[in-house]
Design a protein around this motif. Structure first.
Motif, PDB file in Angstrom:
ATOM      1  N   GLN A  21       0.756  -1.416  -0.263  1.00 40.93           N
ATOM      2  CA  GLN A  21       0.042  -0.123  -0.131  1.00 40.93           C
ATOM      3  C   GLN A  21       0.682   1.089   0.058  1.00 40.93           C
ATOM      4  O   GLN A  21       0.528   1.918  -0.640  1.00 40.93           O
ATOM      5  CB  GLN A  21      -0.505   0.143   1.902  1.00 40.93           C
ATOM      6  CG  GLN A  21      -1.776  -0.878   1.062  1.00 40.93           C
ATOM      7  CD  GLN A  21      -3.247  -1.087   1.864  1.00 40.93           C
ATOM      8  OE1 GLN A  21      -2.303  -0.364   3.128  1.00 40.93           O
ATOM      9  NE2 GLN A  21      -4.116  -1.507   2.105  1.00 40.93           N
ATOM     10  N   SER A  25       1.114   3.579  -3.759  1.00 41.55           N
ATOM     11  CA  SER A  25       0.053   4.710  -3.532  1.00 41.55           C
ATOM     12  C   SER A  25       1.065   5.798  -3.843  1.00 41.55           C
ATOM     13  O   SER A  25       1.175   6.977  -4.834  1.00 41.55           O
ATOM     14  CB  SER A  25      -0.226   4.918  -2.267  1.00 41.55           C
ATOM     15  OG  SER A  25       0.285   4.711  -0.873  1.00 41.55           O
ATOM     16  N   ILE A  57      -1.609   9.459   0.825  1.00 40.73           N
ATOM     17  CA  ILE A  57      -3.058   8.047   1.192  1.00 40.73           C
ATOM     18  C   ILE A  57      -2.589   6.602   1.417  1.00 40.73           C
ATOM     19  O   ILE A  57      -3.214   6.381   2.064  1.00 40.73           O
ATOM     20  CB  ILE A  57      -3.618   8.141  -0.828  1.00 40.73           C
ATOM     21  CG1 ILE A  57      -4.340   9.566  -0.381  1.00 40.73           C
ATOM     22  CG2 ILE A  57      -4.623   6.875  -0.684  1.00 40.73           C
ATOM     23  CD1 ILE A  57      -4.713   9.953  -2.032  1.00 40.73           C
ATOM     24  N   GLY A  58      -1.430   6.601   1.314  1.00 37.54           N
ATOM     25  CA  GLY A  58      -0.705   5.576   1.815  1.00 37.54           C
ATOM     26  C   GLY A  58      -0.858   4.973   2.887  1.00 37.54           C
ATOM     27  O   GLY A  58      -0.505   4.041   4.039  1.00 37.54           O
ATOM     28  N   TYR A  60      -2.532   6.714   5.088  1.00 38.64           N
ATOM     29  CA  TYR A  60      -4.397   6.513   5.798  1.00 38.64           C
ATOM     30  C   TYR A  60      -4.677   4.903   6.237  1.00 38.64           C
ATOM     31  O   TYR A  60      -5.139   4.429   6.287  1.00 38.64           O
ATOM     32  CB  TYR A  60      -5.179   7.442   4.860  1.00 38.64           C
ATOM     33  CG  TYR A  60      -6.215   7.711   4.952  1.00 38.64           C
ATOM     34  CD1 TYR A  60      -6.786   7.845   6.634  1.00 38.64           C
ATOM     35  CD2 TYR A  60      -7.567   7.029   4.778  1.00 38.64           C
ATOM     36  CE1 TYR A  60      -8.342   7.835   6.551  1.00 38.64           C
ATOM     37  CE2 TYR A  60      -8.640   6.765   4.434  1.00 38.64           C
ATOM     38  CZ  TYR A  60      -9.232   7.375   5.764  1.00 38.64           C
ATOM     39  OH  TYR A  60     -10.037   7.208   6.655  1.00 38.64           O
ATOM     40  N   ALA A  61      -4.298   4.638   4.343  1.00 39.03           N
ATOM     41  CA  ALA A  61      -4.119   3.174   3.996  1.00 39.03           C
ATOM     42  C   ALA A  61      -4.124   2.393   5.186  1.00 39.03           C
ATOM     43  O   ALA A  61      -4.805   1.570   5.708  1.00 39.03           O
ATOM     44  CB  ALA A  61      -4.417   3.110   2.476  1.00 39.03           C
ATOM     45  N   ARG A  64      -5.916   2.381   8.165  1.00 41.20           N
ATOM     46  CA  ARG A  64      -7.279   1.308   8.451  1.00 41.20           C
ATOM     47  C   ARG A  64      -6.923   0.682   8.603  1.00 41.20           C
ATOM     48  O   ARG A  64      -7.436  -0.727   9.292  1.00 41.20           O
ATOM     49  CB  ARG A  64      -7.950   1.986   7.112  1.00 41.20           C
ATOM     50  CG  ARG A  64      -7.908   3.869   7.254  1.00 41.20           C
ATOM     51  CD  ARG A  64      -9.215   3.870   5.929  1.00 41.20           C
ATOM     52  NE  ARG A  64     -10.283   2.920   6.491  1.00 41.20           N
ATOM     53  CZ  ARG A  64     -11.153   1.901   5.078  1.00 41.20           C
ATOM     54  NH1 ARG A  64     -11.158   3.648   4.286  1.00 41.20           N
ATOM     55  NH2 ARG A  64     -11.928   2.061   5.436  1.00 41.20           N
ATOM     56  N   LEU A  65      -5.690  -0.315   7.812  1.00 38.18           N
ATOM     57  CA  LEU A  65      -5.098  -1.628   7.397  1.00 38.18           C
ATOM     58  C   LEU A  65      -5.225  -2.431   8.785  1.00 38.18           C
ATOM     59  O   LEU A  65      -5.853  -2.986   9.582  1.00 38.18           O
ATOM     60  CB  LEU A  65      -3.980  -1.929   6.443  1.00 38.18           C
ATOM     61  CG  LEU A  65      -3.875  -3.459   6.479  1.00 38.18           C
ATOM     62  CD1 LEU A  65      -5.054  -4.111   5.967  1.00 38.18           C
ATOM     63  CD2 LEU A  65      -2.811  -3.432   5.811  1.00 38.18           C
TER      64      LEU A  65
END
Length: 73
Positions: A21, A25, A57-58, A60-61, A64-65
């Motif tokens: 990720q 990203s 974005i990376g 944030y992802a 979340r993961l």
């Protein structure tokens, strides 16, 4: 309270997902910014914007993961 035991392969899968990720990203942001720079003729501007946006974005992802992994869902 006792924590749930996880298999070592789950941790390896989590690390692989985080890596893909973040790298994916960031690369999409860099190449997208380079493409926009080529279209508009603004050499480093959108490359830097794409890099920072891809990193954000990376991260944030990744958050979340990891949150999903440790919440037990």
């Amino acid at each position: 309270m006792r924590q749930k035991q996880r298999h070592p392969l789950q941790a390896m899968g989590l690390m692989s997902a985080i890596l893909s990720q973040l790298v994916g990203s960031t690369l999409v942001g860099v190449f997208g910014g380079k493409w926009v720079d080529d279209l508009l003729g603004t050499e480093p501007l959108f490359l830097i914007v794409g890099l920072l946006l891809g990193l954000a974005i990376g991260i944030y992802a990744m958050y979340r993961l990891v949150h999903h992994y440790f919440s037990g869902d």
